[in-house]
Design an enzyme around this catalytic site. Structure first.
Site, PDB file in Angstrom:
ATOM      1  N   ILE A  64       0.813  -1.224   0.000  1.00 33.05           N
ATOM      2  CA  ILE A  64       0.000   0.000   0.000  1.00 33.05           C
ATOM      3  C   ILE A  64       0.845   1.271   0.000  1.00 33.05           C
ATOM      4  O   ILE A  64       0.310   2.365  -0.107  1.00 33.05           O
ATOM      5  CB  ILE A  64      -0.993   0.029   1.191  1.00 33.05           C
ATOM      6  CG1 ILE A  64      -0.261  -0.220   2.528  1.00 33.05           C
ATOM      7  CG2 ILE A  64      -2.097  -0.991   0.984  1.00 33.05           C
ATOM      8  CD1 ILE A  64      -1.153  -0.057   3.741  1.00 33.05           C
ATOM      9  N   GLY A  65       2.124   1.127   0.119  1.00 31.65           N
ATOM     10  CA  GLY A  65       2.964   2.314   0.089  1.00 31.65           C
ATOM     11  C   GLY A  65       4.402   1.915  -0.195  1.00 31.65           C
ATOM     12  O   GLY A  65       4.851   0.858   0.244  1.00 31.65           O
ATOM     13  N   GLY A  67       8.265   3.821  -0.462  1.00 34.99           N
ATOM     14  CA  GLY A  67       9.126   4.989  -0.490  1.00 34.99           C
ATOM     15  C   GLY A  67      10.572   4.530  -0.583  1.00 34.99           C
ATOM     16  O   GLY A  67      10.840   3.347  -0.767  1.00 34.99           O
ATOM     17  N   ASP A 177       8.339  15.871   8.844  1.00 36.63           N
ATOM     18  CA  ASP A 177       7.806  15.508   7.527  1.00 36.63           C
ATOM     19  C   ASP A 177       6.276  15.514   7.560  1.00 36.63           C
ATOM     20  O   ASP A 177       5.626  14.587   7.059  1.00 36.63           O
ATOM     21  CB  ASP A 177       8.359  14.126   7.124  1.00 36.63           C
ATOM     22  CG  ASP A 177       8.324  13.909   5.608  1.00 36.63           C
ATOM     23  OD1 ASP A 177       8.130  14.904   4.873  1.00 36.63           O
ATOM     24  OD2 ASP A 177       8.476  12.765   5.176  1.00 36.63           O
TER      25      ASP A 177
END
Ligand code: ADP
Ligand code: MG
Length: 567
Positions: A64-65, A67, A177
């Site tokens: 789902i993600g 990076g 962030d």
């Protein structure tokens, strides 16, 4: 291979060219989907192999993600008889610094689990691989819902963001962030969660022990070169004993295999850039990178060269930031050039090149200003952009202000810049050049800007961008000269609904999905006709150029904008 074969076999014998093209397009899409699926499948298999104990507890369903520093998966766990629980598994890249990993985990365990701060359920480690298991919060893509939110939803969103920020700031955590993809929002359930403490740092009095050992990239680089260190549980010993084996389930590592190198720092910046780029492809950001970087000469160089050059540029070289109609040359220096400096920035000897086009040998031999810069460029506060070494929780409040600006203006990302000076020039066009220069002086930085740009009225700006006033929804040339704006409100809404997805939209709605329930994203104009002055007053206080007077999370929650809302 199978997928390709399947497509060929599905191919009809004869079709009209147009239908044929549609078919080919469909097949290509299917083919791409298959490739993506098999890629995710492989990643899941690799994760099971790397951390075998996961398979005893979880069924990993999807990625789902993704990076530079982690991949996040959706998994289910059979924790109690009958009940299946959804879990988010964050697999940190094995090259992450062990202190960094341990600090991220400690932020979640100590400050998380309440007040909209994500908690942690378990943590698994095998060798270099660390997986953090968190409660799963299904969430919206910010970009997809931006223009469909009612004013009240915006109010609630910001209130809940401040609640999370108040919580972490009380623990002396600077998140660094804060941005929509790190603040998960489930619209249907009205649930929120601040995630991703991968860049967090501690205040001087932080209550998170491990954050005391997390330093800025430059400091960390020096630190890891000069010391060998071992972490055992919560304790870190410097120049400690030889690595010894720890329990495989432990979240810590026995030795540092790789330091946090420049290359990694650069990669992280690359990731941020990438995310911005995806957002930009929707062509809805107020400031487009393209328009501001006509004179950039660094884009085709290797990351290492780029990093060095970029850093030098920030300190000494006057650069032209070209917009469509004008250029705003800017230059940042420590104000120590004269005699007095703010306590946060060290004095530097005077030279003759100050305010000129040349760089003298004194300046060339100066040591690089060391200050934390991590984070996403468009969300960086002025004191981060000008490399002020003394940064506080106020930097998160600036980022929250940029999110609020997006919510009020309907534009995301709002700022998009590939380097710090460009970002600073973009801030100036909204907050005013004189005001920015003035504020920078308070934290010991001197900014040169040959062209004066006035501060914008925030209400007028947001209403114009949102299309709520009678004029065009684009910025005027005196604002910033941007070229790629939405032509009309209806088209803007359409882009919001069907536009390309940003990083945070990787997450899809599933059977329980809020995504599927809100997939119409009809524009909800409720409340937008009369946005109260308090909203812009709060925005103004969040985007205060001076970190010392910028509103805190605790104060923000008590702001009249949230009258009637309770914690
Ligand atoms: P990174 O450091 O790679 O940015 P994050 O912790 O921000 O990692 O997670 C990346 C993405 O994964 C988030 O933007 C979000 O979409 C998803 N995600 C992370 N944690 C959770 C969670 N607990 N529940 C649901 N989704 C999550
Ligand atoms: Mg993140």
């Amino acid at each position: 291979m199978d997928a390709a074969l399947g497509i060929q076999m599905d191919e009809p014998m004869a079709f009209s060219p147009q239908r044929d093209r549609f078919r080919a397009g469909d097949s290509l899409k299917k083919h791409e989907q298959n490739i993506k699926l098999s890629g995710v499948k492989k990643d899941i298999e690799k994760l099971y192999e790397a951390v075998p104990q996961l398979s005893h507890v979880f069924k990993i369903k999807d990625k789902i993600g993704e990076g530079t520093f982690s991949s996040v998966y959706l998994a289910t766990a059979q924790l109690q008889v009958g009940a299946e629980e959804k879990i988010a598994l964050k697999h940190l890249i094995p090259t992450s610094h062990p202190i960094r990993i341990a600090a991220e985990l400690q932020c979640l365990t100590v400050a998380g689990g309440q007040d909209n701060v994500m908690g942690v359920k378990y943590c698994f480690r095998k060798n270099d691989h660390v997986v953090i298991a968190m409660p799963y919060l299904e969430h919206e893509s910010f970009l997809d819902i931006l223009n469909s939110l009612s004013f009240q939803e915006v109010q609630e969103y910001m209130f809940n963001l401040f609640k999370a920020l108040k919580r972490i700031h009380q623990f002396g955590i600077v998140h660094r962030d804060v941005k929509p993809s790190n603040f998960l929002y489930n619209r249907r359930l009205k649930k929120y969660a601040l995630v991703d403490f991968g860049l967090a740092q501690g205040t001087h009095d932080t209550k998170i022990d491990l954050l005391k050992f997390v330093q800025s990239e430059a400091q960390q680089e020096r630190f890891s070169q000069s010391k060998s260190h071992v972490i055992t549980g919560n304790k870190i010993s410097l120049s400690g004993p030889a690595p010894r084996a720890l329990d495989q389930q432990s979240t810590t590592k026995t030795s540092i295999k790789r330091s946090h190198t420049n290359a990694q720092v650069q990669t992280k910046q690359g990731k941020d850039g990438k995310e911005g780029f995806v957002g930009l492809s929707v062509q809805r950001s107020v400031f487009g990178e393209r328009n501001f970087n006509i004179h950039s000469s660094i884009s085709h160089e290797s990351p290492a060269v780029k990093l060095v050059k970029q850093s030098r540029t920030v300190d000494v070289i006057s650069r032209k930031l070209a917009t469509k109609k004008k250029a705003i040359p800017t230059k940042v220096m420590n104000s120590g050039v004269i005699k007095k400096t703010a306590s946060s920035c060290p004095a530097i000897p005077s030279c003759n090149c100050y305010a000129t086009d040349t760089v003298c040998s004194i300046c060339l031999s100066r040591r690089q200003q060391v200050a934390p810069r991590a984070g996403t460029p468009g969300f960086r506060a002025p004191e981060v952009l000008t490399k002020c070494p003394n940064q506080t929780t106020a930097i998160d409040m600036w980022s929250a202000g940029v999110i609020f600006l997006s919510l009020l203006s309907g534009r995301y990302p709002f700022y998009k810049a590939s380097d710090d000076l460009t970002a600073l020039a973009q801030i100036m066009t909204i907050r005013g050049s004189r005001e920015t220069i003035q504020a920078a002086k308070t934290f010991g930085k001197s900014i040169l800007c040959s062209k004066e740009v006035p501060a914008q009225d925030l209400r007028k700006l947001c209403e114009r961008l949102r299309g709520l006033d009678s004029s065009t929804p684009t910025l005027t040339s005196d604002t910033q000269g941007h070229g790629s704006h939405d032509p009309a409100f209806s088209e803007k809404a359409d882009q919001t609904t069907h536009g390309q997805h940003s990083e945070d939209s990787l997450h899809k709605g599933d059977s329980n999905g809020c995504g599927s329930r809100f997939n119409e994203y009809t524009t909800n104009l409720e409340g937008w006709a009369e946005v109260p002055d308090e909203a812009y007053d709060l925005l103004d206080k969040l985007l205060d150029l001076n970190p010392a007077s910028r509103i805190t999370a605790e104060e923000a929650l008590l702001h009249p904008f949230f009258k009637g809302m309770s914690l």
